[in-house]
Design a protein around this motif. Structure first.
Motif, PDB file in Angstrom:
ATOM      1  N   ASN A  76      44.071  16.665 -17.626  1.00 30.78           N
ATOM      2  CA  ASN A  76      44.718  16.221 -18.863  1.00 30.78           C
ATOM      3  C   ASN A  76      45.280  14.796 -18.757  1.00 30.78           C
ATOM      4  N   THR A  77      44.883  14.044 -17.734  1.00 32.20           N
ATOM      5  CA  THR A  77      45.338  12.662 -17.605  1.00 32.20           C
ATOM      6  C   THR A  77      44.831  11.845 -18.784  1.00 32.20           C
ATOM      7  N   GLN A  78      45.758  11.147 -19.444  1.00 32.60           N
ATOM      8  CA  GLN A  78      45.367  10.337 -20.592  1.00 32.60           C
ATOM      9  C   GLN A  78      45.747   8.872 -20.446  1.00 32.60           C
ATOM     10  N   GLY A  79      46.874   8.597 -19.808  1.00 33.46           N
ATOM     11  CA  GLY A  79      47.282   7.220 -19.543  1.00 33.46           C
ATOM     12  C   GLY A  79      47.196   6.966 -18.054  1.00 33.46           C
ATOM     13  N   LEU A  80      46.760   5.765 -17.653  1.00 37.39           N
ATOM     14  CA  LEU A  80      46.527   5.498 -16.237  1.00 37.39           C
ATOM     15  C   LEU A  80      46.824   4.037 -15.928  1.00 37.39           C
ATOM     16  N   ILE A  81      47.563   3.825 -14.838  1.00 41.68           N
ATOM     17  CA  ILE A  81      47.785   2.475 -14.331  1.00 41.68           C
ATOM     18  C   ILE A  81      47.324   2.444 -12.879  1.00 41.68           C
ATOM     19  N   CYS A  82      46.516   1.448 -12.554  1.00 40.36           N
ATOM     20  CA  CYS A  82      46.144   1.160 -11.166  1.00 40.36           C
ATOM     21  C   CYS A  82      46.810  -0.173 -10.836  1.00 40.36           C
ATOM     22  N   GLN A  83      47.846  -0.112 -10.022  1.00 41.36           N
ATOM     23  CA  GLN A  83      48.656  -1.281  -9.692  1.00 41.36           C
ATOM     24  C   GLN A  83      48.396  -1.689  -8.255  1.00 41.36           C
ATOM     25  N   PRO A  84      48.013  -2.955  -8.012  1.00 41.44           N
ATOM     26  CA  PRO A  84      47.755  -3.347  -6.629  1.00 41.44           C
ATOM     27  C   PRO A  84      49.021  -3.292  -5.773  1.00 41.44           C
TER      28      PRO A  84
END
Length: 123
Positions: A76-84
Motif C-alpha cells: 500500500n505504499t503510495q508516497g516515496l522519498i529516496c534521499q541520498p
C-alpha cells in the motif's frame, strides 16, 4: 544509536510508515511496516539518487511504472522519498498516502540524511 534516533524521529514526526537505510551495498536498517521481501535491489531510481546526489520524491507511486522497483516496501505504499546519504547510501521513506510529505518534511529528511552521512563517514 544514530540509526535508532533518526528512524524514531522520522517514523513519529512525518507520514513515514516504512523506512530503510541502504548504505555501501547493505541494508543497515528496516523499520516500521515492512514487506516480507527484505532484499533491496539497486533500481534505476536508487542508481540515479546515488549518481546525482539528489533526492527523488514520488508523490503518488501508483502513477509511476517504477513502483515495481520497490517490491521490498509494503503493497500500500503510495508516497516515496529516496534521499541520498552522502555518496554511498540512500534513505528510503515510504508513506501509505499520496502527497504525504511537505516541503518542510523534505528539508528535515535531507538534514537527517546529512547527519547520518557524517556519522557513517567516520567508520
Amino acid at each position: 544509536i544514530e540509526l535508532a534516533w533518526a528512524s524514531h524521529l522520522l517514523l513519529t514526526n512525518t507520514a513515514t510508515k516504512s523506512l530503510i537505510v541502504y548504505y555501501r551495498g547493505k541494508v543497515l536498517l528496516r523499520r516500521g511496516i515492512l514487506s516480507q521481501n527484505s532484499e533491496v535491489k539497486v533500481s534505476n531510481i536508487i542508481k540515479r539518487v546515488l549518481e546525482t546526489g539528489k533526492a527523488v520524491y514520488l508523490v503518488n507511486l501508483n502513477l509511476y511504472p517504477a513502483k515495481i522497483e520497490f517490491d521490498y516496501l509494503p503493497e500500500n505504499t503510495q508516497g516515496l522519498i529516496c534521499q541520498p546519504i552522502g555518496k554511498e547510501g540512500v534513505l528510503i521513506l515510504a508513506a501509505n498516502a499520496p502527497r504525504s510529505y511537505t516541503k518542510q518534511d523534505e528539508i528535515w529528511i535531507e538534514g537527517i540524511a546529512d547527519k547520518l552521512a557524517n556519522t557513517f563517514s567516520q567508520f
